[in-house]
Design a protein around this motif. Sequence first.
Motif, PDB file in Angstrom:
ATOM      1  N   SER A 303      -5.096 -10.959   5.326  1.00 27.01           N
ATOM      2  CA  SER A 303      -4.926 -10.086   3.943  1.00 27.01           C
ATOM      3  C   SER A 303      -3.814  -9.360   4.002  1.00 27.01           C
ATOM      4  CB  SER A 303      -6.389  -9.303   3.995  1.00 27.01           C
ATOM      5  OG  SER A 303      -6.338  -8.775   2.537  1.00 27.01           O
ATOM      6  N   VAL A 304      -2.695  -9.656   3.436  1.00 20.57           N
ATOM      7  CA  VAL A 304      -1.636  -8.821   3.324  1.00 20.57           C
ATOM      8  C   VAL A 304      -1.684  -7.820   2.396  1.00 20.57           C
ATOM      9  CG1 VAL A 304       1.000  -9.082   2.677  1.00 20.57           C
ATOM     10  CG2 VAL A 304      -0.157 -11.003   3.751  1.00 20.57           C
ATOM     11  N   VAL A 305      -1.306  -6.584   2.556  1.00 19.57           N
ATOM     12  CA  VAL A 305      -1.578  -5.514   1.712  1.00 19.57           C
ATOM     13  C   VAL A 305      -0.312  -5.458   0.489  1.00 19.57           C
ATOM     14  CG1 VAL A 305      -1.497  -3.014   1.413  1.00 19.57           C
ATOM     15  CG2 VAL A 305      -2.426  -3.861   3.350  1.00 19.57           C
ATOM     16  N   PRO A 306      -0.913  -5.520  -0.580  1.00 20.97           N
ATOM     17  CA  PRO A 306       0.089  -5.665  -1.748  1.00 20.97           C
ATOM     18  C   PRO A 306       0.980  -4.578  -1.810  1.00 20.97           C
ATOM     19  CG  PRO A 306      -1.995  -6.034  -2.431  1.00 20.97           C
ATOM     20  CD  PRO A 306      -2.294  -5.513  -1.134  1.00 20.97           C
ATOM     21  N   LEU A 307       2.222  -4.528  -2.460  1.00 19.70           N
ATOM     22  CA  LEU A 307       3.071  -3.349  -2.354  1.00 19.70           C
ATOM     23  C   LEU A 307       2.442  -2.233  -2.876  1.00 19.70           C
ATOM     24  CD1 LEU A 307       6.213  -5.076  -3.575  1.00 19.70           C
ATOM     25  CD2 LEU A 307       5.855  -4.009  -1.462  1.00 19.70           C
ATOM     26  N   SER A 308       1.693  -2.577  -4.260  1.00 17.54           N
ATOM     27  CA  SER A 308       1.090  -1.363  -4.838  1.00 17.54           C
ATOM     28  C   SER A 308       0.242  -0.619  -3.991  1.00 17.54           C
ATOM     29  CB  SER A 308       0.402  -1.578  -6.180  1.00 17.54           C
ATOM     30  OG  SER A 308      -0.589  -2.658  -5.754  1.00 17.54           O
ATOM     31  N   LYS A 309      -0.384  -1.091  -2.887  1.00 14.25           N
ATOM     32  CA  LYS A 309      -1.389  -0.330  -2.015  1.00 14.25           C
ATOM     33  C   LYS A 309      -0.799   0.076  -0.715  1.00 14.25           C
ATOM     34  CE  LYS A 309      -5.190  -2.794  -4.386  1.00 14.25           C
ATOM     35  NZ  LYS A 309      -6.449  -3.349  -4.206  1.00 14.25           N
ATOM     36  N   LEU A 310       0.435  -0.140  -0.509  1.00 18.87           N
ATOM     37  CA  LEU A 310       1.098   0.297   0.852  1.00 18.87           C
ATOM     38  C   LEU A 310       0.987   1.782   0.877  1.00 18.87           C
ATOM     39  CD1 LEU A 310       4.169  -1.908   1.137  1.00 18.87           C
ATOM     40  CD2 LEU A 310       2.010  -2.048   2.474  1.00 18.87           C
ATOM     41  N   THR A 311       0.237   2.157   1.871  1.00 20.53           N
ATOM     42  CA  THR A 311       0.144   3.490   2.098  1.00 20.53           C
ATOM     43  C   THR A 311       0.344   4.115   3.535  1.00 20.53           C
ATOM     44  OG1 THR A 311      -2.160   3.489   2.208  1.00 20.53           O
ATOM     45  CG2 THR A 311      -1.536   4.243   0.346  1.00 20.53           C
ATOM     46  N   LEU A 312       0.941   5.167   3.906  1.00 20.77           N
ATOM     47  CA  LEU A 312       0.960   5.685   5.079  1.00 20.77           C
ATOM     48  C   LEU A 312      -0.402   5.930   5.881  1.00 20.77           C
ATOM     49  CD1 LEU A 312       3.877   8.289   4.746  1.00 20.77           C
ATOM     50  CD2 LEU A 312       3.838   6.224   6.182  1.00 20.77           C
ATOM     51  N   ALA A 313      -0.669   5.177   7.086  1.00 20.13           N
ATOM     52  CA  ALA A 313      -1.978   5.437   7.649  1.00 20.13           C
ATOM     53  C   ALA A 313      -1.796   6.588   8.599  1.00 20.13           C
ATOM     54  CB  ALA A 313      -2.281   4.126   8.815  1.00 20.13           C
ATOM     55  N   THR A 314      -0.560   6.773   9.113  1.00 24.40           N
ATOM     56  CA  THR A 314      -0.295   8.195   9.767  1.00 24.40           C
ATOM     57  C   THR A 314       1.327   8.573   9.305  1.00 24.40           C
ATOM     58  OG1 THR A 314       0.653   7.518  11.844  1.00 24.40           O
ATOM     59  CG2 THR A 314      -1.517   7.639  11.944  1.00 24.40           C
ATOM     60  N   LYS A 319      -0.072   0.401   7.142  1.00 23.10           N
ATOM     61  CA  LYS A 319      -0.648  -1.186   7.198  1.00 23.10           C
ATOM     62  C   LYS A 319      -0.330  -2.146   6.244  1.00 23.10           C
ATOM     63  CE  LYS A 319      -5.551  -2.711   6.595  1.00 23.10           C
ATOM     64  NZ  LYS A 319      -6.760  -2.504   6.327  1.00 23.10           N
ATOM     65  N   VAL A 320       0.188  -2.998   7.157  1.00 22.08           N
ATOM     66  CA  VAL A 320       0.837  -4.126   6.275  1.00 22.08           C
ATOM     67  C   VAL A 320       0.007  -5.189   6.239  1.00 22.08           C
ATOM     68  CG1 VAL A 320       3.053  -3.619   6.771  1.00 22.08           C
ATOM     69  CG2 VAL A 320       1.904  -5.079   8.260  1.00 22.08           C
ATOM     70  N   ALA A 321      -1.071  -5.452   6.840  1.00 22.96           N
ATOM     71  CA  ALA A 321      -2.018  -6.934   6.899  1.00 22.96           C
ATOM     72  C   ALA A 321      -3.115  -6.774   7.752  1.00 22.96           C
ATOM     73  CB  ALA A 321      -1.186  -8.172   7.398  1.00 22.96           C
ATOM     74  N   MET A 359       5.811 -15.283  11.838  1.00 22.78           N
ATOM     75  CA  MET A 359       4.522 -15.873  12.361  1.00 22.78           C
ATOM     76  C   MET A 359       3.558 -15.734  11.065  1.00 22.78           C
ATOM     77  SD  MET A 359       4.035 -14.029  16.055  1.00 22.78           S
ATOM     78  CE  MET A 359       2.357 -14.209  16.047  1.00 22.78           C
ATOM     79  N   LEU A 360       3.404 -14.565  10.530  1.00 25.10           N
ATOM     80  CA  LEU A 360       2.490 -14.213   9.153  1.00 25.10           C
ATOM     81  C   LEU A 360       2.765 -15.359   8.181  1.00 25.10           C
ATOM     82  CD1 LEU A 360       0.614 -12.470   7.598  1.00 25.10           C
ATOM     83  CD2 LEU A 360       2.590 -11.274   6.646  1.00 25.10           C
ATOM     84  N   ALA A 361       3.949 -15.542   7.660  1.00 22.79           N
ATOM     85  CA  ALA A 361       4.340 -16.468   6.757  1.00 22.79           C
ATOM     86  C   ALA A 361       3.608 -18.130   7.058  1.00 22.79           C
ATOM     87  CB  ALA A 361       5.835 -16.619   6.597  1.00 22.79           C
TER      88      ALA A 361
END
Length: 437
Positions: A303-314, A319-321, A359-361
């Motif tokens: 599950s790849v994180v959409p651009l609009s939901k990319l946030t800093l975990a720290t 988190k990207v996927a 790898m993801l692709a």
Amino acid sequence: MSEFENNLIRLYQTFFLYNTYQETLKMPLAAQHLSFLPEVLQTVYRTIGNVPELMKSEFGYYYSIDNVKINSWQFQCSKYDGFMFGSFDGFCYHLYPQVPTWENGIADSVTLWNSNYEFEMWSEFSIVEAELLYLSVNNAIWNSDYVCNVTSRKLLKDYYSILCNEYNLTPFSDGHEQSWMLYSEADHILVRFGDYDHNRLLIASNSLESIEKISRKYKMKWLKKGGQKEDVPITVMSDSAILTTSERLNAIYEICCGKKQADNLNQKFIQIEEQLQLTLPDSLKQYHQLFHKLPLMMESCCSVVPLSKLTLATNTKVKVASCFEGDGVCYYYSTDQMIHVEYENDDTLILKTEEFIIMLALYQAAYIMKSNGLLSNNQIPSQLYQITIDKRIWIISKNYKLLGIPFNDSQCLLFAKHSSDLIVAEKKLHLSLSPLW
């Protein structure tokens, strides 16, 4: 007599040069063998069930009456009993009688299941007969002595009116506004537009004279002549090296999806980077640039994180996927510019960002490509371009339209969008592929 039965008889009389349906057809199959089938399948077996040329070809076949199997399907909290009746181009065809339709009615439905026995498509109930007629015409075409693929742009653009008006062909009345299939009983010509791998126009006949009437005026490529396939010299090509991450992602997209889309997300990337106060890796941005509109490349095995939901975990990681290789969650660490795949069992896989994105692709692509087979690692041909990531072999082949991912310690999984691409690769490269299941 139903229109569908009439169509099958027309197909029979168009395919055979010298004999009429009544003169040639063997005795119908015993009624007791057919009573358990839905009416539409009874019609197929009663009319052409004894005619091998219309029941099977190298691309697919109806099962013999003794091999039709009952199969149950759970759908919308209900269980339906249907019939597995054929296999075409790698798909297993099922017919489920009397299932609910989108219009809240009750009707027959054809479903397609892929080689992994996963549900692929539910055909509209109104085209069940059209689907079966299409498969029967397909078998007749590939069993004809003479088959041409039309290359004339003029004929391709307006084949329907040209063939009907200039050559007196008649459309099959298959329920569509414009049938994809035409016939001429007088000249014994069959025409079909479109197939499972290409939108192409095929013209077939058992009479050379009949088909030459059209080929003299419109340019065609012979596929079969006199019952024999036209031999095309086999050229074994080696893939060129695909060295950059950008080239590799582009190649994966083209193999999976064809021509690239023209979307430009540069302004969106700038906004996201300003919000995160860090620079995203170029490879991650390109993945989103290419695949953000393709749900299966964003949500399949990972599950790849959409651009609009990319946030800093720290303050150092994004988190990207998630769900990577079962239970891994993937974070981009801006401090070392690496991807850390953190698993539930506390193991962590650390990869270069560029390698992880490839790898993801490839993992995601494996879920949207319909045809696949297992190949021993020691039999991977040198002509396929190979990449080593995490000490495992990955494959991107533009020449053969194949992708490959590691399956276990000794095998890789090769996959293609179309079964014909896999067949061509098997033939040219002498591959020995085994089914996934």
